[in-house]
Design an enzyme around this catalytic site. Structure first.
Site, PDB file in Angstrom:
ATOM      1  N   SER A 208      37.138  39.889  38.652  1.00 25.76           N
ATOM      2  CA  SER A 208      38.107  40.381  37.676  1.00 25.76           C
ATOM      3  C   SER A 208      39.546  40.019  38.019  1.00 25.76           C
ATOM      4  CB  SER A 208      37.976  41.897  37.523  1.00 25.76           C
ATOM      5  OG  SER A 208      36.661  42.266  37.183  1.00 25.76           O
ATOM      6  N   HIS A 254      42.800  44.075  39.047  1.00 26.48           N
ATOM      7  CA  HIS A 254      43.216  43.567  37.742  1.00 26.48           C
ATOM      8  C   HIS A 254      44.731  43.350  37.696  1.00 26.48           C
ATOM      9  CE1 HIS A 254      39.410  45.215  35.505  1.00 26.48           C
ATOM     10  NE2 HIS A 254      39.121  44.542  36.612  1.00 26.48           N
TER      11      HIS A 254
END
Length: 303
Positions: A208, A254
């Site tokens: 991610s 993230h």
């Protein structure tokens, strides 16, 4: 988890339509673009852009000018960021997807013991391994290997779909080497922020961070080309909602990847041509230096 023939018009109506839509690339009619060849002024997309002494030229103009005294390098196809145009502009993306899938198959076959040996954890006793493990124990490789591990079928499905949709066009625009540098640096930036902020006994895994870096770089690229920013912003907002609204998601990876991707992406597409390579990879080195500093600081806190 990341994320997903008309009626005739009068001159005035036609003018309104043209004002709303960007022209399309003359070689790829399905791609809108705000950039034109500096010689023939035809619209060209990132795949067709070839760096020239001033602006960008289309492949036909470069070929036509190859015998007019230009330097040999001027006739070599280049991407927007100065990379070499290749026959398969998605090769690195395909390799990355293949690596992620291969590692996931190994996880399924070997079980949690394999995953616990390579996921990202600060410092904690791991029962399956029977010892204290983590980056603080000198296992820095975890900050890289975590980028190729996934926790479930849904996890890897969402990440690989995002990698294909976002990564393929970005690789074509940047070139293979620059794209790979962006991917790895963004992923490491996400790992560094996770290690720095998250609880030391909280394991995390997934691509991610690197994929959010691709989101950030894509936004910078679209801004550079004067594309409509609304689709990528909407997609990014949806992913951020999932990031902060869904349990068991490492938001640090993230955000760290996103920031790293924006910084590196800006250097990739805005570096001046005469010092382009130096600035592009110099910024990558600066971000990596920040990763090392953050890692050293957190290690000192935990040991």
């Amino acid at each position: 988890m990341d994320q997903a023939p008309g009626n005739p018009q009068g001159p005035q109506d036609q003018g309104h339509q043209d004002a709303r839509a960007l022209p399309t690339c003359y070689r790829h009619p399905d791609r809108e673009t705000g950039v034109r060849c500096t010689r023939c002024e035809r619209p060209i997309c990132p795949e067709c852009m070839i760096s020239a002494s001033v602006g960008f030229q289309c492949p036909e103009c470069v070929r036509a000018g190859s015998d007019t005294g230009h330097a040999p390098s001027a006739s070599q196809p280049r991407t927007l960021a100065g990379g070499t145009v290749t026959a398969d502009p998605r090769l690195v993306t395909k390799i990355l997807i293949g690596l992620n899938l291969a590692v996931f198959l190994v996880q399924l076959s070997m079980g949690d013991r394999f995953t616990d040996r390579f996921d990202l954890i600060g410092r904690a006793y791991v029962p399956l391994l029977g010892s204290v493990e983590g980056v603080a124990e000198g296992q820095w490789y975890r900050m890289l290997t975590v980028m190729f591990l996934h926790g479930s079928y849904i996890h890897i499905l969402f990440n690989m779909l995002s990698l294909w949709w976002i990564g393929g066009p970005l690789e074509a625009a940047l070139g293979r080497a620059r794209y790979l540098a962006l991917y790895l640096v963004s992923g490491l930036a996400g790992s560094a922020l996770t290690y720095l902020v998250a609880a030391p006994n909280q394991p995390s895994l997934g691509a991610s961070g690197a994929i959010f870096g691709l989101f950030g770089a894509t936004a910078v690229l679209m801004r550079r080309l004067n594309y409509d920013m609304r689709p990528v912003i909407a997609l990014l907002v949806i992913n951020l909602i999932f990031t902060f609204g869904w349990s068991n998601i490492a938001w640090q990876a993230h955000i760290g990847g996103l920031v790293g991707g924006v910084v590196v992406g800006y250097a990739m597409v805005h570096a001046p041509r005469e010092r382009r390579t130096l600035i592009q990879y110099g910024v990558c080195a600066v971000v990596l230096a920040a990763v090392v500093v953050a890692t050293l600081v957190r290690t000192a806190q935990l040991t």
